[in-house]
Design an enzyme around this catalytic site. Structure first.
Site, PDB file in Angstrom:
ATOM      1  CG  HIS A   1      -0.036  -0.829   2.333  1.00 20.05           C
ATOM      2  ND1 HIS A   1      -1.014  -1.461   1.588  1.00 20.05           N
ATOM      3  CD2 HIS A   1      -0.554   0.373   2.686  1.00 20.05           C
ATOM      4  CE1 HIS A   1      -2.073  -0.671   1.498  1.00 20.05           C
ATOM      5  NE2 HIS A   1      -1.828   0.439   2.147  1.00 20.05           N
TER       6      HIS A   1
ATOM      7  CD  GLU B   1      -4.655   3.800   0.638  1.00 21.49           C
ATOM      8  OE1 GLU B   1      -3.699   3.177   1.140  1.00 21.49           O
ATOM      9  OE2 GLU B   1      -5.758   3.878   1.196  1.00 21.49           O
TER      10      GLU B   1
ATOM     11  CG  HIS C   1      -6.324   7.852   5.029  1.00 19.09           C
ATOM     12  ND1 HIS C   1      -6.800   7.571   3.767  1.00 19.09           N
ATOM     13  CD2 HIS C   1      -5.382   6.914   5.295  1.00 19.09           C
ATOM     14  CE1 HIS C   1      -6.179   6.495   3.288  1.00 19.09           C
ATOM     15  NE2 HIS C   1      -5.293   6.087   4.192  1.00 19.09           N
TER      16      HIS C   1
ATOM     17  CG  HIS D   1      -6.952  -0.959   2.012  1.00 20.33           C
ATOM     18  ND1 HIS D   1      -6.664  -0.720   0.688  1.00 20.33           N
ATOM     19  CD2 HIS D   1      -6.057  -0.228   2.705  1.00 20.33           C
ATOM     20  CE1 HIS D   1      -5.648   0.104   0.591  1.00 20.33           C
ATOM     21  NE2 HIS D   1      -5.249   0.405   1.822  1.00 20.33           N
TER      22      HIS D   1
END
Length: 282
Positions: free
Chosen positions: A59, A240, A193, A12
């Site tokens: 976030h 995530e 990541h 995303h």
């Protein structure tokens, strides 16, 4: 009873929204990522879910570091998007499914999950971008949603085992919902990541591919790792993948298992290993 038809998962990254807005899907940088979606578009056109339960991580748009629930379930009639500062378009409100929301909330609390119930809820790019990827021809996807936020931002994080149990409980609740609607579960985020610190730019292809394989063949594989081990293997933001784990756990309630519709893996997009996956219950 409701029918649990399958699961979806995708990265995303906010830059994806910018690429969609600017029509860059066929640019050499973006094409390997967007080429992973047409087979899933075809499948969605065939199975046509009515409701999508979305496992995602906020976030800072709705929850910030001073108030960070481990698990939060939306129970709103609509979910509004807002400007996050990424330069991507703000989307119109997304319709909710309060009936399923409250059913999930009751069932999860009965199974001793201490969740936050949100009768108003802003949803950020982690929730909205996947709908532009899976239903690109629609400004708003032709489904209702139930967003379930999982904390992957601030320690202590929920363990992979706990997230797996949550996903399984959600799948059981969907199957017990007194409705004739077709329901899909969606995960957004990852794969490996890290955006900051000494390991900024870290990507672990071998781990990602093992994890993707486990989604089809061994859904509990990632539950062997602690939260710190997942950070080590997938990066600070790579945790995530917990959303993917919840999605896959929800599908374990299918007695005959799952069939992989399509998957794609590509590195890098904005220093992130990107993945997309669709699984159909058998």
């Amino acid at each position: 009873m409701a029918q649990l038809i399958g699961g979806l998962a995708t990265s995303h990254i906010p830059a994806i929204g910018g690429a969609i807005h600017k029509g860059k899907q066929n640019d050499p940088y973006w094409k390997p990522f967007f080429d992973g979606f047409p087979p899933i578009h075809q499948w969605l056109g065939k199975v046509q879910p009515d409701v999508v339960v979305v496992f995602y991580n906020d976030h800072g748009l709705n929850f910030f570091l001073d108030k960070m629930p481990t698990f939060a379930v939306g129970a709103a009639a609509t979910y509004s998007n807002a400007d996050e500062g990424w330069g991507i378009p703000t989307l119109p409100p997304i319709p909710g499914c309060p009936d399923l929301s409250w059913h999930l909330i009751r069932e999860l609390i009965a199974k001793e999950f201490d969740i936050v119930t949100c009768q108003e809820m802003l949803v950020d790019h982690a929730c909205t971008l996947p709908f532009k990827l899976f239903w690109p021809e629609h400004e708003i996807a032709p489904v209702q949603i139930v967003p379930i936020n999982i904390n992957t931002v601030q320690f202590p994080l929920p363990t992979a085992k706990r997230v797996y149990k949550l996903g399984k409980a959600v799948g059981e609740a969907i199957q017990s919902w007194d409705s004739d609607k077709r329901v899909a579960v969606m995960a957004t985020g990852g794969l490996s990541h890290q955006l900051d610190g000494e390991r900024a730019g870290f990507i672990n292809k071998q781990f990602d591919l093992q994890f993707l394989d486990s989604m089809e063949t061994n859904p509990e594989w990632a539950t062997q790792f602690s939260d710190l081990e997942l950070v080590e293997k997938a990066g600070t933001q790579g945790v995530e993948l917990l959303m993917w784990l919840a999605m896959r756990a929800a599908l374990t309630v299918s007695a005959s298992g799952v069939r992989k519709v399509h998957s794609n893996y590509h590195i890098p997009i904005s220093n992130t290993a990107t993945g997309v996956l669709a699984l159909e219950t058998v």
